[in-house]
Design a protein around this motif. Sequence first.
Motif, PDB file in Angstrom:
ATOM      1  N   HIS A 436       0.809  -1.219   0.000  1.00 22.72           N
ATOM      2  CA  HIS A 436       0.000   0.000   0.000  1.00 22.72           C
ATOM      3  C   HIS A 436       0.843   1.271   0.000  1.00 22.72           C
ATOM      4  O   HIS A 436       0.284   2.373   0.051  1.00 22.72           O
ATOM      5  CB  HIS A 436      -0.933   0.005   1.214  1.00 22.72           C
ATOM      6  N   THR A 437       2.155   1.153  -0.040  1.00 24.16           N
ATOM      7  CA  THR A 437       3.009   2.344  -0.014  1.00 24.16           C
ATOM      8  C   THR A 437       3.076   2.991  -1.397  1.00 24.16           C
ATOM      9  O   THR A 437       2.726   2.387  -2.411  1.00 24.16           O
ATOM     10  CB  THR A 437       4.433   2.000   0.459  1.00 24.16           C
ATOM     11  N   HIS A 438       3.548   4.238  -1.412  1.00 25.13           N
ATOM     12  CA  HIS A 438       3.666   5.024  -2.645  1.00 25.13           C
ATOM     13  C   HIS A 438       5.119   5.474  -2.757  1.00 25.13           C
ATOM     14  O   HIS A 438       5.525   6.451  -2.129  1.00 25.13           O
ATOM     15  CB  HIS A 438       2.744   6.231  -2.605  1.00 25.13           C
ATOM     16  N   VAL A 439       5.900   4.756  -3.545  1.00 29.02           N
ATOM     17  CA  VAL A 439       7.349   4.940  -3.552  1.00 29.02           C
ATOM     18  C   VAL A 439       7.802   5.748  -4.760  1.00 29.02           C
ATOM     19  O   VAL A 439       7.487   5.408  -5.904  1.00 29.02           O
ATOM     20  CB  VAL A 439       8.077   3.579  -3.534  1.00 29.02           C
ATOM     21  N   PHE A 440       8.540   6.823  -4.496  1.00 28.14           N
ATOM     22  CA  PHE A 440       9.276   7.544  -5.532  1.00 28.14           C
ATOM     23  C   PHE A 440      10.709   7.002  -5.452  1.00 28.14           C
ATOM     24  O   PHE A 440      11.504   7.442  -4.619  1.00 28.14           O
ATOM     25  CB  PHE A 440       9.276   9.042  -5.271  1.00 28.14           C
ATOM     26  N   PRO A 441      11.090   6.038  -6.283  1.00 25.93           N
ATOM     27  CA  PRO A 441      12.325   5.282  -6.038  1.00 25.93           C
ATOM     28  C   PRO A 441      13.625   6.033  -6.272  1.00 25.93           C
ATOM     29  O   PRO A 441      14.565   5.870  -5.509  1.00 25.93           O
ATOM     30  CB  PRO A 441      12.197   4.092  -6.998  1.00 25.93           C
ATOM     31  N   GLN A 442      13.712   6.846  -7.314  1.00 23.14           N
ATOM     32  CA  GLN A 442      14.979   7.519  -7.614  1.00 23.14           C
ATOM     33  C   GLN A 442      14.731   8.980  -7.973  1.00 23.14           C
ATOM     34  O   GLN A 442      14.542   9.320  -9.138  1.00 23.14           O
ATOM     35  CB  GLN A 442      15.722   6.825  -8.762  1.00 23.14           C
ATOM     36  N   VAL A 443      14.735   9.829  -6.963  1.00 22.13           N
ATOM     37  CA  VAL A 443      14.657  11.272  -7.180  1.00 22.13           C
ATOM     38  C   VAL A 443      16.087  11.793  -7.140  1.00 22.13           C
ATOM     39  O   VAL A 443      16.700  11.910  -6.074  1.00 22.13           O
ATOM     40  CB  VAL A 443      13.786  11.954  -6.109  1.00 22.13           C
ATOM     41  N   ARG A 444      16.631  12.086  -8.311  1.00 21.91           N
ATOM     42  CA  ARG A 444      18.041  12.480  -8.425  1.00 21.91           C
ATOM     43  C   ARG A 444      18.167  14.004  -8.350  1.00 21.91           C
ATOM     44  O   ARG A 444      17.505  14.719  -9.101  1.00 21.91           O
ATOM     45  CB  ARG A 444      18.630  11.952  -9.722  1.00 21.91           C
ATOM     46  N   VAL A 445      19.022  14.455  -7.460  1.00 20.06           N
ATOM     47  CA  VAL A 445      19.267  15.885  -7.275  1.00 20.06           C
ATOM     48  C   VAL A 445      20.733  16.134  -7.580  1.00 20.06           C
ATOM     49  O   VAL A 445      21.620  15.688  -6.837  1.00 20.06           O
ATOM     50  CB  VAL A 445      18.913  16.333  -5.846  1.00 20.06           C
ATOM     51  N   GLN A 446      21.002  16.837  -8.657  1.00 19.58           N
ATOM     52  CA  GLN A 446      22.364  17.045  -9.119  1.00 19.58           C
ATOM     53  C   GLN A 446      22.933  18.353  -8.607  1.00 19.58           C
ATOM     54  O   GLN A 446      22.220  19.193  -8.045  1.00 19.58           O
ATOM     55  CB  GLN A 446      22.393  17.014 -10.658  1.00 19.58           C
ATOM     56  N   ALA A 447      24.239  18.535  -8.796  1.00 20.71           N
ATOM     57  CA  ALA A 447      24.920  19.746  -8.360  1.00 20.71           C
ATOM     58  C   ALA A 447      24.229  20.970  -8.958  1.00 20.71           C
ATOM     59  O   ALA A 447      23.963  21.028 -10.160  1.00 20.71           O
ATOM     60  CB  ALA A 447      26.389  19.707  -8.775  1.00 20.71           C
ATOM     61  N   GLY A 448      23.917  21.944  -8.111  1.00 17.74           N
ATOM     62  CA  GLY A 448      23.231  23.154  -8.547  1.00 17.74           C
ATOM     63  C   GLY A 448      21.727  23.083  -8.409  1.00 17.74           C
ATOM     64  O   GLY A 448      21.036  24.078  -8.653  1.00 17.74           O
ATOM     65  N   ASP A 449      21.189  21.918  -8.002  1.00 17.60           N
ATOM     66  CA  ASP A 449      19.744  21.755  -7.819  1.00 17.60           C
ATOM     67  C   ASP A 449      19.403  21.720  -6.335  1.00 17.60           C
ATOM     68  O   ASP A 449      20.210  21.292  -5.509  1.00 17.60           O
ATOM     69  CB  ASP A 449      19.245  20.469  -8.466  1.00 17.60           C
TER      70      ASP A 449
END
Length: 512
Positions: A436-449
Amino acid sequence: PSWVSSEMRDNEWPGREAKPHALLASAEALETFHEDVDYLWCGGSGSNSIIPVYDEPPSAIEFLRNHVSVSRPCIIRNSIRSSLQPKSQSQQPFCLTLDDLVSYNPDLELFVDVTPDGHGDCLRYTKDATTTAKETANPNSSQSQKIFVKPMERKMPISTFTKHLRQGRKQQILANNTAAAAADFNNDNHILQQPDEETNFLEVDSAIKNRVFEIDNNCTTPTADDNEVDTAIGADVDIDLDQCVLYYSRQNDCLRKELGSLWSQQQQQQQKKEDDPSLTSFDATTTKNNKNDSSSLDLLFPRSFSWAEEAFGVSEPDAVNLWIGDERSVSSMHKDHYENLFYVLQGEKVFTLCPPADAPFLYEQPVRSGKFVATTNTTTRNKKDKKMQLQWNVQLDHNDATSAAADHDDSAVWVHWIAANVLDEKDLDEFPLLAHTHVFPQVRVQAGDMLYLPSLWFHRVTQTCETIGINYWYDMKFESPSWCYFHLLQQLQLTDDNDKRKQMPNKENPKE
């Protein structure tokens, strides 16, 4: 288990017999709840989830309306700009390397997390010293138990930290893949080439996940406060840090309190590097979106962000923290009671997110608390070559003062931590409500973000390479419907016989 319940009693009603009642949710109701959260709140989670991206900071009202008030994450680019580029070039996002930080003050002291494999502040399998190896061959056996294990800490200059972080990483990568790693580390290049989007940094090596550590029953000390380092056994032992994984993650307003010289650093002091091309380029920030344009004009780091303060309804951050590590370090799934603005200065962070609505399905449970300790054993390979092998154990936490609590160790320290792994399908057998979970598996935050992570969102964090981040924590609003609903969700209990959320001793109210 398809039911979630919360017991209540009416024994305080005059003239009525005391009897238990329960609120129940059927499997159909849970599925409806799952779909509502998925489509109305998260916009379709899982591999199809989309985190909105802004090319520049939104206005305060836009940020409040579209994200803060509805608790939705977003990525914001160009939130901190560099002001030292030539005028002919457009301003670039503010970035700093680890070498830049070392150049400010090589002797700047850090309190560094030290672990055998990069997995600290998480649940690890442990065994009692009297248990034989055969009895614990299977970490899921009745002879082993999961304990929340914190990292060991060491105080060292940032130059020493940098040296051992890179050397340990190099040794491990060379050992795992000699041919490819040799090319990556050619000319002593400590930053590996950025991986492609398909690279999976979410899988945990089974040897790490199933490793069983021995509890050292002869070493139990009171828990230390944020300013103390290692009262544990082995704290004074000179260990080989290249055998360890180092991570800087103090989470105690460290940039303002412990790294004051860095926090007060002025950009003019690096202006000479722009005039001398042979020197390492060093970026500084403008204050286009900062709180006090006039007072912070020449400071390296922004004091705050005016658009965020207005949306959050606060005057300044509650804490500002610095984070330094690589892909070997992982922060396990947890939540924070803060509105979080996380800016990546170098490298790339990978966040795995779950909304607060997933609280009943993550199997957060009370567990004993402890910390890693390391001792050394010398083994002689030949007369000229000696290698110090590290022995990692777990030291249990205990309180200074004991209090009465039936059927529990009076001095034991307990914490609530998430037992299930949302990224491991095998965990569904043991923790079926994960479905029943809601997974955002790979939220990538790069340099400058910058990532806006709303308060109470569950998150797991790792890196793809050597990475530096700075985050601003702003106090969340507890006087809100969101907190009241979330607090209720946390109290829901499973009714299955194999309930994973066993009751934790409540020192403040033993009746609970």
